[in-house]
Design a protein around this motif. Structure first.
Motif, PDB file in Angstrom:
ATOM      1  N   ARG A 293       0.847  -1.192   0.000  1.00 52.99           N
ATOM      2  CA  ARG A 293       0.000   0.000   0.000  1.00 52.99           C
ATOM      3  C   ARG A 293       0.890   1.253   0.000  1.00 52.99           C
ATOM      4  O   ARG A 293       2.099   1.155   0.194  1.00 52.99           O
ATOM      5  CB  ARG A 293      -0.968   0.001   1.197  1.00 52.99           C
ATOM      6  CG  ARG A 293      -0.239  -0.331   2.503  1.00 52.99           C
ATOM      7  CD  ARG A 293      -0.670   0.431   3.673  1.00 52.99           C
ATOM      8  NE  ARG A 293      -0.497   1.842   3.527  1.00 52.99           N
ATOM      9  CZ  ARG A 293       0.682   2.487   3.619  1.00 52.99           C
ATOM     10  NH1 ARG A 293       1.822   1.820   3.834  1.00 52.99           N
ATOM     11  NH2 ARG A 293       0.755   3.801   3.497  1.00 52.99           N
ATOM     12  N   GLY A 294       0.236   2.424  -0.186  1.00 53.98           N
ATOM     13  CA  GLY A 294       0.994   3.662  -0.362  1.00 53.98           C
ATOM     14  C   GLY A 294       1.097   3.905  -1.863  1.00 53.98           C
ATOM     15  O   GLY A 294       1.395   2.971  -2.629  1.00 53.98           O
ATOM     16  N   ALA A 295       0.838   5.145  -2.282  1.00 51.24           N
ATOM     17  CA  ALA A 295       0.659   5.427  -3.709  1.00 51.24           C
ATOM     18  C   ALA A 295       1.835   4.961  -4.593  1.00 51.24           C
ATOM     19  O   ALA A 295       1.627   4.194  -5.542  1.00 51.24           O
ATOM     20  CB  ALA A 295       0.374   6.912  -3.885  1.00 51.24           C
TER      21      ALA A 295
ATOM     22  N   ARG B  81      -7.585  -0.493  -6.787  1.00 49.37           N
ATOM     23  CA  ARG B  81      -7.791   0.687  -5.945  1.00 49.37           C
ATOM     24  C   ARG B  81      -7.875   1.926  -6.854  1.00 49.37           C
ATOM     25  O   ARG B  81      -7.004   2.104  -7.716  1.00 49.37           O
ATOM     26  CB  ARG B  81      -6.644   0.864  -4.921  1.00 49.37           C
ATOM     27  CG  ARG B  81      -6.559  -0.292  -3.911  1.00 49.37           C
ATOM     28  CD  ARG B  81      -5.650   0.042  -2.748  1.00 49.37           C
ATOM     29  NE  ARG B  81      -6.284   0.942  -1.801  1.00 49.37           N
ATOM     30  CZ  ARG B  81      -5.646   1.538  -0.798  1.00 49.37           C
ATOM     31  NH1 ARG B  81      -4.359   1.344  -0.632  1.00 49.37           N
ATOM     32  NH2 ARG B  81      -6.289   2.344   0.031  1.00 49.37           N
TER      33      ARG B  81
ATOM     34  N   CYS C 191      -0.780   8.947   8.438  1.00 51.58           N
ATOM     35  CA  CYS C 191      -0.697   7.725   7.622  1.00 51.58           C
ATOM     36  C   CYS C 191       0.757   7.248   7.561  1.00 51.58           C
ATOM     37  O   CYS C 191       1.552   7.549   8.447  1.00 51.58           O
ATOM     38  CB  CYS C 191      -1.275   7.950   6.227  1.00 51.58           C
ATOM     39  SG  CYS C 191      -1.657   6.418   5.347  1.00 51.58           S
TER      40      CYS C 191
ATOM     41  N   THR D 118       4.162   7.085   5.022  1.00 52.06           N
ATOM     42  CA  THR D 118       4.731   7.611   3.774  1.00 52.06           C
ATOM     43  C   THR D 118       6.190   7.195   3.620  1.00 52.06           C
ATOM     44  O   THR D 118       6.944   7.843   2.903  1.00 52.06           O
ATOM     45  CB  THR D 118       4.660   9.156   3.778  1.00 52.06           C
ATOM     46  OG1 THR D 118       5.512   9.625   4.834  1.00 52.06           O
ATOM     47  CG2 THR D 118       3.261   9.690   3.983  1.00 52.06           C
TER      48      THR D 118
ATOM     49  N   THR E 292       6.748   3.281  -0.595  1.00 46.67           N
ATOM     50  CA  THR E 292       7.475   3.752  -1.796  1.00 46.67           C
ATOM     51  C   THR E 292       8.569   2.734  -2.150  1.00 46.67           C
ATOM     52  O   THR E 292       8.692   1.695  -1.490  1.00 46.67           O
ATOM     53  CB  THR E 292       8.167   5.102  -1.497  1.00 46.67           C
ATOM     54  OG1 THR E 292       9.093   4.902  -0.416  1.00 46.67           O
ATOM     55  CG2 THR E 292       7.177   6.190  -1.103  1.00 46.67           C
TER      56      THR E 292
ATOM     57  N   THR F  21       8.192   9.644   1.091  1.00 45.81           N
ATOM     58  CA  THR F  21       7.947  11.013   0.615  1.00 45.81           C
ATOM     59  C   THR F  21       8.042  11.973   1.813  1.00 45.81           C
ATOM     60  O   THR F  21       9.120  12.470   2.116  1.00 45.81           O
ATOM     61  CB  THR F  21       6.578  11.090  -0.091  1.00 45.81           C
ATOM     62  OG1 THR F  21       5.559  10.594   0.790  1.00 45.81           O
ATOM     63  CG2 THR F  21       6.586  10.290  -1.384  1.00 45.81           C
TER      64      THR F  21
ATOM     65  N   GLN G  70      -2.372   2.963   9.884  1.00 48.41           N
ATOM     66  CA  GLN G  70      -1.071   2.977   9.175  1.00 48.41           C
ATOM     67  C   GLN G  70      -0.024   3.749   9.970  1.00 48.41           C
ATOM     68  O   GLN G  70       1.163   3.443   9.902  1.00 48.41           O
ATOM     69  CB  GLN G  70      -1.232   3.611   7.781  1.00 48.41           C
ATOM     70  CG  GLN G  70      -1.946   2.746   6.758  1.00 48.41           C
ATOM     71  CD  GLN G  70      -3.439   3.005   6.740  1.00 48.41           C
ATOM     72  OE1 GLN G  70      -4.024   3.421   7.740  1.00 48.41           O
ATOM     73  NE2 GLN G  70      -4.068   2.755   5.615  1.00 48.41           N
TER      74      GLN G  70
ATOM     75  N   ALA H  31       0.761  12.058  -0.521  1.00 50.27           N
ATOM     76  CA  ALA H  31      -0.411  12.291  -1.377  1.00 50.27           C
ATOM     77  C   ALA H  31      -0.670  11.062  -2.230  1.00 50.27           C
ATOM     78  O   ALA H  31       0.265  10.311  -2.544  1.00 50.27           O
ATOM     79  CB  ALA H  31      -0.179  13.490  -2.276  1.00 50.27           C
ATOM     80  N   ASP H  32      -1.927  10.871  -2.570  1.00 49.32           N
ATOM     81  CA  ASP H  32      -2.297   9.779  -3.476  1.00 49.32           C
ATOM     82  C   ASP H  32      -2.622  10.289  -4.870  1.00 49.32           C
ATOM     83  O   ASP H  32      -2.504   9.555  -5.847  1.00 49.32           O
ATOM     84  CB  ASP H  32      -3.470   8.989  -2.909  1.00 49.32           C
ATOM     85  CG  ASP H  32      -2.990   8.132  -1.758  1.00 49.32           C
ATOM     86  OD1 ASP H  32      -2.847   8.662  -0.651  1.00 49.32           O
ATOM     87  OD2 ASP H  32      -2.694   6.942  -1.991  1.00 49.32           O
TER      88      ASP H  32
ATOM     89  N   ASN I 165      -5.418  12.462  -0.064  1.00 52.44           N
ATOM     90  CA  ASN I 165      -4.526  11.677   0.786  1.00 52.44           C
ATOM     91  C   ASN I 165      -5.392  10.989   1.843  1.00 52.44           C
ATOM     92  O   ASN I 165      -6.620  11.178   1.884  1.00 52.44           O
ATOM     93  CB  ASN I 165      -3.447  12.562   1.429  1.00 52.44           C
ATOM     94  CG  ASN I 165      -2.346  11.740   2.085  1.00 52.44           C
ATOM     95  OD1 ASN I 165      -1.771  10.851   1.448  1.00 52.44           O
ATOM     96  ND2 ASN I 165      -2.073  11.976   3.344  1.00 52.44           N
ATOM     97  N   LYS I 166      -4.763  10.205   2.687  1.00 54.37           N
ATOM     98  CA  LYS I 166      -5.485   9.414   3.686  1.00 54.37           C
ATOM     99  C   LYS I 166      -6.523  10.237   4.435  1.00 54.37           C
ATOM    100  O   LYS I 166      -6.248  11.378   4.822  1.00 54.37           O
ATOM    101  CB  LYS I 166      -4.455   8.800   4.644  1.00 54.37           C
ATOM    102  CG  LYS I 166      -4.992   7.951   5.755  1.00 54.37           C
ATOM    103  CD  LYS I 166      -5.878   6.830   5.277  1.00 54.37           C
ATOM    104  CE  LYS I 166      -5.259   5.926   4.238  1.00 54.37           C
ATOM    105  NZ  LYS I 166      -6.249   5.072   3.533  1.00 54.37           N
TER     106      LYS I 166
ATOM    107  N   PHE J  35      -9.961   8.117   1.717  1.00 55.02           N
ATOM    108  CA  PHE J  35      -9.167   9.326   1.442  1.00 55.02           C
ATOM    109  C   PHE J  35     -10.052  10.557   1.548  1.00 55.02           C
ATOM    110  O   PHE J  35     -11.281  10.445   1.520  1.00 55.02           O
ATOM    111  CB  PHE J  35      -8.559   9.250   0.026  1.00 55.02           C
ATOM    112  CG  PHE J  35      -7.691   8.045  -0.175  1.00 55.02           C
ATOM    113  CD1 PHE J  35      -6.368   8.050   0.219  1.00 55.02           C
ATOM    114  CD2 PHE J  35      -8.212   6.877  -0.734  1.00 55.02           C
ATOM    115  CE1 PHE J  35      -5.562   6.929   0.068  1.00 55.02           C
ATOM    116  CE2 PHE J  35      -7.417   5.747  -0.896  1.00 55.02           C
ATOM    117  CZ  PHE J  35      -6.092   5.773  -0.490  1.00 55.02           C
TER     118      PHE J  35
HETATM  119  O1  MRU Z   1      -4.712   3.422   2.028  1.00 54.71           O
HETATM  120  P1  MRU Z   1      -3.216   3.607   1.991  1.00 54.71           P
HETATM  121  O2  MRU Z   1      -2.544   3.117   3.219  1.00 54.71           O
HETATM  122  O3  MRU Z   1      -2.605   3.058   0.718  1.00 54.71           O
HETATM  123  O4  MRU Z   1      -3.024   5.193   1.944  1.00 54.71           O
HETATM  124  C1  MRU Z   1      -1.742   5.704   1.783  1.00 54.71           C
HETATM  125  C2  MRU Z   1      -1.670   7.169   1.946  1.00 54.71           C
HETATM  126  O5  MRU Z   1      -2.657   7.864   2.040  1.00 54.71           O
HETATM  127  C3  MRU Z   1      -0.302   7.788   1.929  1.00 54.71           C
HETATM  128  O6  MRU Z   1      -0.291   8.947   2.711  1.00 54.71           O
HETATM  129  C4  MRU Z   1       0.043   8.162   0.493  1.00 54.71           C
HETATM  130  O7  MRU Z   1      -0.086   7.082  -0.367  1.00 54.71           O
HETATM  131  C5  MRU Z   1       1.378   8.749   0.380  1.00 54.71           C
HETATM  132  S1  MRU Z   1       2.588   7.465   0.262  1.00 54.71           S
HETATM  133  C6  MRU Z   1       4.120   7.941   0.093  1.00 54.71           C
END
Ligand code: MRU
Length: 349
Positions: A50-52, A93, A161, A163, A168, A173, A200, A240-241, A251-252, A318
């Motif tokens: 998970r995480g963008a 997603r 959340c 990051t 990544t 981030t 998270q 950010a997503d 974002n979350k 989000f």
């Molecule tokens: O639902 P998730 O855990 O995938 O949400 C992740 C987030 O909202 C993170 O803040 C976002 O992806 C930034 S990741 C570097």
């Protein structure tokens, strides 16, 4: 900066993907192998990865795994089937743009080589996935370096959340800015929002901060206003997503609260993200599809039911922070300030 990653959230191992299954953290560090695009879809859907940026990387490898199963046929039928697998992976997603961005990048890379045999196109796709992965590591490192300029001495940073390296390719981030600030001796401590409902912050960010030996305190999400009122927060940084071209940021859930609170307390609110999170095709945050997740995440805590049966539940994963509440966006190209649309265009054109 002197940093050795204490784990790799995603690793390509010759013919399969290995990920940390984040659903087991922090109790157990479990690594699982993913051999098919179906397994990657499930891992993204269930938040094992998970995480963008991380779901973009995993999706890219997932598409390669799907392509591997396709016959060595004509380009047209190979491309059609590859598009079908990409659409399927993208359905896991909806909110983080990094997933469709990575899938499209793979498709574009094979289209550009369409005269080559399908066996070679599969190699081209994998090379592109590996490039996306390596590039994300570099971008995240640079985001941390760029963000360092914004951190005052002895700073207390509040984040929401997760990051970090889990979310990544490496570094993270917002987490990368924290890491760089810590190494530069500028950080007093991090306030970690627990991040209801899936925690998270409590489960993952604390785990990463502990591994990096960065001082932090875990707080419930609703403590943020009180912390700010007491002067214990110098800045807020989140990831950010999806960022639309006017700077509106998905974002979350809970991020928008923080931006409103930061604004009310005159505290800078920063978003940190690579270019792959910026969606120049969408004009404003109103166009972003917000994922809604299972009501069990709200009616239960762990496995224990905490709400009566048959309650009506709203569980958006989000929210959208309007660009007016964002002091600046930290990217690998530098710090972007309003007017976001104009400045994104000149930085990323
Ligand atoms: O639902 P998730 O855990 O995938 O949400 C992740 C987030 O909202 C993170 O803040 C976002 O992806 C930034 S990741 C570097």
């Amino acid at each position: 900066m002197n940093f050795t990653a204490p784990f790799q959230s995603i690793t390509w191992n010759q013919n399969h993907l290995t990920i940390i299954d984040q659903t087991f953290l922090p109790e157990r560090e479990v690594y699982i192998d993913l051999n098919t695009s179906g397994q990657v879809w499930e891992a993204i859907k269930k938040l094992r990865v998970r995480g963008a940026p991380a779901i973009g990387i995993a999706g890219a490898y997932g598409l390669c795994l799907g392509m591997e199963q396709l016959p060595d046929s004509s380009f047209q039928s190979f491309y059609r089937e590859s598009e079908r697998i990409a659409e399927y992976l993208n359905s896991s997603r909806p909110t983080a743009v990094n997933l469709s961005w990575a899938l499209n990048r793979i498709l574009t890379s094979i289209f550009a080589e369409k005269d080559r045999p399908v066996t070679q196109l599969k190699k081209v796709a994998l090379e592109t996935a590996i490039t996306i992965h390596d590039e994300d590591r570099r971008l995240c490192k640079t985001i941390g370096e760029n963000g360092l300029d914004l951190v005052s001495d002895n700073a207390q940073i509040l984040t929401h959340c997760n990051t970090g390296g889990l979310a990544t390719g490496e570094y993270g981030t917002a987490f990368s800015v924290i890491l760089h600030a810590h190494q530069a001796g500028k950080l007093k401590k991090v306030w970690v929002d627990e991040t209801r409902p899936l925690l998270q912050g409590a489960r993952l960010t604390t785990w990463e901060l502990q591994k990096a030996e960065i001082p932090f305190t875990l707080n419930i999400d609703s403590a943020a206003a009180f912390l700010m009122q007491q002067g214990k927060v110098d800045m807020v940084i989140t990831g950010a997503d999806r960022i639309t071209r006017n700077g509106d940021t998905a974002n979350k859930i809970g991020t928008y609260h923080l931006a409103v609170l930061a604004n009310a307390h005159n505290i800078p609110f920063y978003v940190a993200a690579p270019y792959s999170t910026i969606d120049m095709e969408l004009a404003t945050g109103k166009e972003i599809v917000i994922e809604e997740r299972d009501e069990d995440e709200v009616t239960h805590f762990g496995n224990k039911r905490t709400a009566p049966k048959k309650v009506d539940v709203y569980n958006p994963a989000f929210d959208i922070t309007p660009h007016k509440l964002i002091t600046a966006i930290i990217t690998e190209k530098g710090i972007v300030r309003p007017d976001y649309e104009k400045n994104f265009k000149s930085l990323f054109s």
